[in-house]
Design a protein around this motif. Sequence first.
Motif, PDB file in Angstrom:
ATOM      1  N   ASN A  58      44.741  40.450  37.946  1.00  0.00           N
ATOM      2  CA  ASN A  58      44.706  39.001  38.002  1.00  0.00           C
ATOM      3  C   ASN A  58      44.087  38.585  39.320  1.00  0.00           C
ATOM      4  O   ASN A  58      44.263  39.256  40.342  1.00  0.00           O
ATOM      5  N   ASP A  61      41.634  31.872  41.369  1.00  0.00           N
ATOM      6  CA  ASP A  61      40.408  31.227  40.913  1.00  0.00           C
ATOM      7  C   ASP A  61      39.322  31.213  41.986  1.00  0.00           C
ATOM      8  O   ASP A  61      38.131  31.290  41.680  1.00  0.00           O
ATOM      9  N   SER A  62      39.740  31.133  43.227  1.00  0.00           N
ATOM     10  CA  SER A  62      38.789  31.035  44.322  1.00  0.00           C
ATOM     11  C   SER A  62      37.985  32.307  44.546  1.00  0.00           C
ATOM     12  O   SER A  62      36.924  32.261  45.177  1.00  0.00           O
ATOM     13  N   LYS A  64      37.687  34.788  41.831  1.00  0.00           N
ATOM     14  CA  LYS A  64      37.321  35.355  40.539  1.00  0.00           C
ATOM     15  C   LYS A  64      35.799  35.430  40.398  1.00  0.00           C
ATOM     16  O   LYS A  64      35.090  34.462  40.654  1.00  0.00           O
TER      17      LYS A  64
END
Length: 117
Positions: A58, A61-62, A64
Motif C-alpha cells: 500500500n 497517494d503522494s 503512488k
Amino acid sequence: QVQLVESGGGLVQPGGSLKLSCAASGSIFSRIAMGWYRQAPGNQRELVATIILGGSTNYADSVKGRFTISRDNAKNTVYLQMNNLNPEDTAVYYCGAGVSVAKFIYWGQGTQVTVSS
C-alpha cells in the motif's frame, strides 16, 4: 526483539532517484508487516508505504507511482525505491515493523532524505 537499521539516505536533485534499505533482525513473525514512514521538521510522521510477508503493498497517494516498496526475506531487508523525487519528499525516513500494518511497534533510527537543487 526486532532491530531495524536504515541506510541509503542522502542529498538528491529534484527528479532524481534514491533507494533506501532497512536491515532487520529478530523473529520474522514480529515483522510480518513492514513499511516506511517519513517526518519533515515540524510535521507529523506520515505513512509512505507498507508491505506484508505475502507481498501486498500500500502506498500513500503522494508517492503512488513514484515509490516502490519491496522486501527480501532471505536477506531480512526491506527497500524503498524512490523515483521522480521532489522537494516535498524531503524528510527523515523511518523503517517500521509489526504484526500488522495497523500498528508498527519497532522503528529504526531514521535516514535523512533531502531533495534540493
